[in-house]
Design an enzyme around this catalytic site. Structure first.
Site, PDB file in Angstrom:
ATOM      1  CE  LYS A  91       8.207  -2.247   8.775  1.00 11.21           C
ATOM      2  NZ  LYS A  91       9.471  -2.023   8.032  1.00 11.21           N
ATOM      3  CB  THR A  92       1.235   1.233   8.436  1.00 12.16           C
ATOM      4  OG1 THR A  92       0.420   0.254   7.811  1.00 12.16           O
ATOM      5  CG2 THR A  92       2.396   1.589   7.527  1.00 12.16           C
TER       6      THR A  92
ATOM      7  CD  GLU B   9     -11.622   7.579  14.425  1.00 10.76           C
ATOM      8  OE1 GLU B   9     -12.234   8.454  15.018  1.00 10.76           O
ATOM      9  OE2 GLU B   9     -11.965   7.121  13.322  1.00 10.76           O
TER      10      GLU B   9
END
Ligand code: FES
Ligand code: FES
Lengths: 188, 705
Positions: free
Chosen positions: B589-590, B661
């Protein structure tokens, strides 16, 4: 380049030292009546955060450009950083802290967790208050810039409508798709 | 202790602090209570370069409630080696917006009013804030961040380009970008004798503590930095920023707790930004598209205060095979704030140029852009010769193509119309290094059956608190509900920064090993937790020193569909798909949120964001959120992220690569390439603003329509 200085040591005109004007304000915040003397320069946001200890509403820009400070003022969503506290006498304010019913989360709060509609969480209180206000606007038949039929008194909150209506609340973490999903779920 | 429960890493556990964040209870730095707090508002320099001739605090001090005005006239000298943090140390101004004074007052209103009444006289000198090609002061730095050589060369790139059947020689520019985390940089400083506590917004409390201790000549043990919740950073809160020093100075000056939150406008001056770049890329290939030469030459800026040289061409050293290669960086020290870290420094701007040039090469070779990339896969890291720990960029491209519906794409540019829109699709590859840094953690079992893990990690929105909970639960063999993870406090075991996508790999290694140790101890004690608990500690420094030599990188592929209105210049991105190969994903999810968040920033890099330097007065012209276009909800349509599970044994105990990133890497190139596919025109200067599209509308209208 010659930059004019605004007066240098010793040469400046002194402003008269006046104590700040203060005004008594009576305001309901999350259902509790607060009687406070506010500095007339103070924004509602700063009074909530610095005087009333309600730090749920966030300051992202202090200029009405980000929505992090969104609260409900007499049921309407507003940027608390653009409201002078002195103007909210006799008003009702609801902040994110007031969305919870006891320990029970507001359905939007629960949907935000379930859909991961935030990362850092800093825009989240504003997103939630904004969403509550937005759903109320839509329920009243208010149109948005993307509503096809302006006469429709029950605009359907599809993804495009939610995106448009929530665009006053920036999320630098980029949780937008999840915010739209969470609100869409609650809007039904 | 249960040991046969299902693994919790890899699942979509809700954020463990989610409830605090949606109820407004999660406290950020400025929100901590303390008695009798004084408010601090800094005064920014009005010139870009020169000397302060006078500071007249009289009018400011006359404002009721004002306690003091700090400046180089009265502030004690600070130590430490970062000139951006030695505030009020001299009468020199090095950039517009640099802090030259600060007002401390009883209320925020008084401090803000008085800050406007501090009269600063300047002796201004001519300044230069514009990066431009062939700047006479450009020089080759000794190294680029963090420690790469500025120049690398293999073979004979000029000769290879001369001999190549197909060549591309293009220059791309990217503007300055500001991180613009939603939470402004803020600190509440509280002194108690010679001990300092700072509630601060940062990406690493251990780092901030060490800096503060150095600045004030204290031992690290005398300083505590508390930062459990941080409202985003994106690199801008990695290097400590001057507000933390200012709060501590002010609190000491007035003998009360003092707090400061930077204004959004001031954040554009003193919290770092990504350097603008001018990037020339030359590619040479044989007729089949196999590259023989790759040259990537970069010009960017730094400040006169200290050197910050972004590693923009570094990804061109590892991305593709090419026997002849040249990468160079030149920087110019301008009268500007020092550029700093912003999400994927190096890879983000560098891959924009490289992946745009690859698309141009594909067109020049008449090859599908995915096929071109597949043909130039290097078997090992081209410059170092190291083996890849794992490299699945081809899988990302191929799987992504299937999910996106790439097959059968007509390569002809500028031929698809849908009403007023021209439609196109584009692809770009993505990469980011997978590193880890030494950290320490403790794990403790208590008699109530619970476990507490301690580490001075940071959760700036990445989900690290949740990921570490999962890692600990699996290492302990218990459900995550029984694990409390304490982070965001320098009083906890020392940890590395949240930066370089290294957080979870670094902290997770320490947490996993501390938990493994604890389990061994518990087993040794017969599974019984003694009355006063049992604890284990682990420091990963030696493990990391012993890490075998591999080239470790995450990879990805970005796919974009764009619609361009040549009549208005408007560009929309109805679809964006990122496919990533980043080791094992710890939280489904994250992780998805991290990827789509990065991609959203990449979309904005392509179309919306730029910090415009103010040539006349210094600083940036568009220094607020009305004029700097952080993407809004309606700017983003369908963004999806998927991943390919990798089983890479050369990384860390979790088998994970960083994911914070890589989402921003390649996105802008994919969108730019799609705009070319839609319009037939190459836009090589970011962002692709409507006015830039309109400027070239005649070329769009005249082609293939
Ligand atoms: S803080 Fe009020 S809109 Fe940004
Ligand atoms: S969750 Fe971080 S800004 Fe929205």
């Amino acid at each position: 380049m010659d930059v004019p200085s605004k007066g240098t040591a010793g040469g400046a005109q002194r402003t008269a030292a006046r104590p700040p004007a203060r005004t008594d304000v009576t305001v309901s915040v999350n259902g509790a009546v607060e009687r406070i003397k506010v500095d007339n320069r103070a924004s509602l946001l700063d009074v909530l955060r610095e005087r009333l200890g309600l730090t749920g509403a966030k300051k992202g820009c202090d200029h009405g450009q980000c929505g992090a400070c969104t609260v409900l003022l007499d049921g309407r969503r507003v940027n608390a950083c653009l409201i002078l506290a002195v103007t909210v006498d006799q008003a009702e304010v609801v902040t994110v802290e007031g969305l919870t019913d006891g320990t029970r989360l507001h359905p939007l709060q629960a949907a935000f967790i379930e859909r991961d509609a935030f990362q850092c969480g800093y825009c989240t209180p504003g997103q939630l208050c904004s969403a509550v206000g937005m759903l109320a606007e839509a329920a009243k038949g208010r149109a948005s810039a993307v509503t096809a039929d302006l006469a429709d008194d029950a605009p359907v909150l599809d993804e495009a409508e939610i995106r448009e209506r929530m665009s006053g609340n920036l999320c630098r973490c980029g949780a937008y798709p999840n915010i739209v999903a969470a609100i869409g779920e609650v809007a039904g | 202790m249960t040991t046969d429960i299902e693994r919790v890493t890899g699942t979509a556990l809700d954020r463990v602090e989610g409830r605090d964040k949606v109820t407004g209870l999660a406290r950020y730095a400025y929100e901590y209570p303390a008695d009798d707090i004084a408010y601090v508002v800094p005064v920014p320099a009005a010139i870009a370069r020169g000397t302060i001739t006078g500071i007249d605090p009289g009018d400011a001090l006359a404002v009721p409630g004002v306690l003091t005005v700090l400046s180089f006239r009265n502030a004690p000298p600070l130590a430490g080696n970062d000139p951006e943090l030695r505030i009020f140390s001299s009468d020199r101004v090095s950039y517009r917006g640099q802090m030259v004074a600060a007002v401390v007052a009883d209320t925020l209103e008084a401090a803000a009013e008085a800050a406007r009444l501090v009269h600063v006289g300047y002796d201004a000198e001519p300044h230069d804030v514009l990066l431009r090609p062939d700047h006479p002061e450009a020089y080759v730095p000794e190294k680029v961040n963090p420690s790469f050589p500025a120049v690398s060369e293999q073979g004979d790139v000029e000769a290879a380009l001369g001999d190549a059947a197909v060549t591309v020689d293009t220059t791309y520019t990217t503007p300055a970008y500001h991180n613009n985390a939603m939470e402004p940089h803020a600190t509440l400083a509280v002194w108690s004798g010679d001990r300092l506590t700072a509630y601060d917004s940062n990406q690493g409390s251990s780092t901030a503590r060490d800096m503060l201790a150095a600045a004030f000549g204290l031992e690290p043990g005398q300083v505590r930095v508390v930062s459990p919740h941080v409202g985003g950073g994106f690199g801008s809160k990695g290097t400590p920023r001057p507000q933390i020093v200012l709060a501590a100075l002010a609190a000491r000056a007035v003998g009360r707790p003092a707090k400061v939150a930077l204004t959004r406008q001031h954040m554009f001056a003193v919290t770092g930004y990504r350097t603008p770049s001018i990037q020339r890329v030359r590619l040479g290939a044989d007729a089949s598209g196999r590259m023989t030469a790759l040259a990537h030459e970069v010009e960017e800026q730094t400040s006169t205060l200290k050197e910050f040289a972004e590693q923009t061409a570094v990804p061109s050293r590892m991305m593709y095979a090419a026997p002849n290669r040249l990468t160079t960086h030149r920087v110019v020290a301008l009268d500007v704030a020092t550029p700093s870290w912003m999400r994927a420094p190096g890879e983000c701007p560098g891959m924009y140029a490289l992946e745009s040039a690859m698309d141009e090469l594909a067109v020049a070779c008449g090859l599908d852009p995915i096929e071109l990339r597949v043909r130039n896969e290097p078997e090992e890291d081209p410059e170092s010769g190291l083996p890849w720990s794992s490299r699945n960029v081809v899988a990302c491209l191929r799987e992504g193509a299937a999910w996106f519906g790439w097959a059968g794409r007509d390569p002809a540019p500028g031929v698809r119309r849908d009403g007023r829109w021209l439609v196109g699709t584009g692809v770009a590859a993505s990469t980011y290094p997978a590193r880890r840094r030494p950290s320490e953690a403790t794990a403790r079992a208590t008699a109530d059956g619970r476990f507490t893990v301690r580490i001075a990690a940071a959760d700036i929105g990445t989900g690290s608190r949740t990921a570490l909970t999962q890692i600990a639960a699996d290492a302990l063999g218990v459900p995550p509900e029984r694990v409390d993870v304490r982070i965001g406090d320098s009083a906890l075991p020392t940890a590395s920064l949240a930066g370089g996508s290294m957080g979870t790999a670094s902290w997770g290694s320490a947490v996993a090993m501390a938990c493994v140790r604890l389990r061994e101890r518990l087993d040794g004690a017969g599974g019984e937790v003694p009355e006063d608990g049992i604890e284990a500690r682990y420091d990963t420094a030696d493990d990391i020193k012993a890490d075998a030599a591999y080239a470790r990188h995450a990879f990805g592929a970005q796919f974009a569909e764009v619609r361009v209105d040549p009549g208005t210049g408007e560009i929309r991105v109805p679809r964006l798909l990122g496919v990533f190969a980043a080791g094992r994903i710890i939280n489904a999810k994250t992780a998805r949120s991290q990827f789509i968040g990065g991609m959203t920033m990449g979309l904005a890099m392509a179309l919306l964001e730029e910090s415009v330097p103010d040539a006349e007065f210094g600083g940036f012209l568009n220094h607020d959120l009305a004029q700097y276009h952080v993407p809004a909800n309606a700017d983003v349509a369908n963004i999806d992220a998927r991943w390919i599970e990798e089983d890479d044994p050369h990384l860390n105990p979790m088998g994970s690569k960083g994911i914070g990133e890589i989402g921003i890497v390649g996105t802008a190139a994919a969108i730019g390439n799609a705009v070319h596919h839609a319009t037939g025109v190459r836009f090589r200067d970011l962002p692709i603003r409507p006015d830039r599209v309109l400027d070239r509308a005649p070329q769009i209208g005249g082609r293939n329509l």
